[in-house]
Design an enzyme around this catalytic site. Structure first.
Site, short mmCIF file in Angstrom:
data_model
loop_
_atom_site.label_atom_id
_atom_site.label_comp_id
_atom_site.label_asym_id
_atom_site.label_seq_id
_atom_site.Cartn_x
_atom_site.Cartn_y
_atom_site.Cartn_z
N SER A 1 0.83 -1.22 0.00
CA SER A 1 0.00 0.00 0.00
C SER A 1 0.86 1.27 0.00
O SER A 1 2.07 1.23 0.22
CB SER A 1 -0.94 -0.01 1.20
N CYS A 2 0.19 2.39 -0.26
CA CYS A 2 0.85 3.70 -0.30
C CYS A 2 1.16 4.14 1.14
O CYS A 2 0.34 3.92 2.01
CB CYS A 2 -0.05 4.75 -0.94
N PRO A 3 2.26 4.81 1.40
CA PRO A 3 3.31 5.16 0.45
C PRO A 3 4.45 4.13 0.41
O PRO A 3 5.49 4.42 -0.17
CB PRO A 3 3.81 6.49 0.98
#
Lengths: 314, 74
Positions: B10-12
């Site tokens: 997932s981000c970041p």
């Protein structure tokens, strides 16, 4: 309030200057002037020192981004102002005036920000703060994008950052990200593998420009969407659309024309906000006042500020 | 060609992993990143471009995206 007669201080003047009477005897809240909610760290330190010396055990963060010193004895007013003045922190206003503008963090560090709301708030604060309206308070707020965290349409004049996208087809690699990212359904991929733009659905958020990996989507126009006539309180109104893509450098001029219309049209109406005057006069009156100065930005037609039913009272 | 699978990341974190992967390569090297649909594909290409790398392509494939980047700079 028996003590009031013994003092020579004009409480109304004090209120206009940002000194607000508290419940306790001799005590006032001092509202500070913090345009756009931006506070340098040295100023914050200075305020903390003044609060510690003259105020209560806490400060209050106002609904419009200012710091309010509480429990200030009126005998200390001069000392408080002088102390704050050293750090160039001035006192805000109350009453029928142009208030300190609010703003989101803006575009310098927030990746969502489309325009420099902080710059606009500072400019409006410098040039219009405290201007008497003759009728009622006058609030201005700046949102950097259509997420609109500052709730711009609840201000007398609310500004919302806006970008008009334009496509350079040669630079498009047909990845389809813009169509996928556009929550408004304004972009669909065409048969040629390039995006097709439906202008009427666009809310000017600029997501297509931000997401485009090759910068095929470009900024065609940038500025503010302007809604006028909002307020909250006992009888809330949501401001309505009067102009689009007003350039950042013409914000003060735009507000000044709105203010002049308000001063004139509210004459004799008493303590009434501009939204109610627009409802009374009809929005065309204000549109046609604005149009000669801002022909390329003022919308063709609009609706009166929208009443929000509170479901209490008549 | 070098491929870095960032699906499920997932981000970041995905961006930071992509950055680290690019650090290991020489200037001009081309690398493929596999990205999930949604936020990852919206954010990672833009962020890598912001770092100065060259975006060569972005294509959808079986529910994810293949991002092709050419490393620019040291």
């Amino acid at each position: 309030m028996a003590d009031e007669n013994k003092t020579s201080i004009d409480l109304n003047n004090l209120k206009a200057g940002g000194f607000i009477k508290e419940r306790g005897r001799d005590l006032f809240t001092v509202r500070l002037r913090v345009p756009g909610g931006r506070m340098t760290v040295p100023r914050l330190k200075k305020i903390a020192e003044v609060a510690e010396r003259f105020g209560g055990e806490f400060v209050h963060l106002s609904m419009r981004q200012s710091i309010e010193l509480v429990n200030i004895n009126f005998r200390d007013f001069d000392a408080v102002v002088a102390e704050l003045g050293d750090g160039e922190q001035r006192v805000a206003s109350c009453g029928a005036r142009v208030r300190v503008p609010t703003a989101c963090g803006g575009c310098e560090y927030n990746p969502n920000g489309l325009v420099d709301t902080q710059k606009a708030a500072l400019e409006v604060d410098e040039k219009l703060f405290g201007t008497p309206t003759g009728h009622h308070k006058f609030k201005v707020g700046f949102a950097g994008c259509p997420f609109d965290c500052p709730k711009s349409a609840t201000n007398d004049v609310g500004f919302q950052g806006a970008i008009w996208p334009e496509l350079s087809k040669e630079e498009c690699i047909s990845c389809g990200l813009c169509a996928k990212s556009c929550t408004e359904g304004a972009i669909a991929m065409g048969d040629d593998g390039k995006p097709v733009f439906s202008a009427d659905k666009c809310i000017y958020c600029g997501d297509c420009i931000k997401v485009c990996p090759t910068e095929a989507w470009k900024t065609g126009k940038i500025g503010y969407t302007v809604r006028i006539g909002g307020k909250w309180g006992r009888h809330p109104l949501v401001g309505t659309l009067f102009a689009t893509f007003v350039p950042e450098e013409r914000v003060v001029e735009f507000i000044s024309v709105v203010l002049a219309w308000y001063k004139e049209k509210a004459d004799g109406s008493g303590r009434v906000r501009i939204g109610d005057i627009i409802i009374k006069e009809g929005p065309d009156s204000l549109l046609s006042r604005l149009r000669p100065r801002f022909p390329e930005y003022v919308v063709e037609k609009t609706i009166a500020p929208q009443v929000i039913s509170t479901q209490v009272g008549a | 060609m070098h491929t870095v699978d960032l699906r499920g990341v997932s981000c970041p974190t995905n961006f930071v992993k992509a950055k680290l992967a690019l650090e290991m390569l020489d200037e001009g090297a081309v690398v493929e990143f596999l990205l999930d649909d949604g936020e990852p594909v919206k954010n990672v290409p833009r962020s890598l471009k912001g770092e100065g790398h060259k975006l060569i392509g972005l294509k959808e494939a079986d529910g994810h995206y293949v991002l092709t980047i050419e490393k620019v700079g040291e």
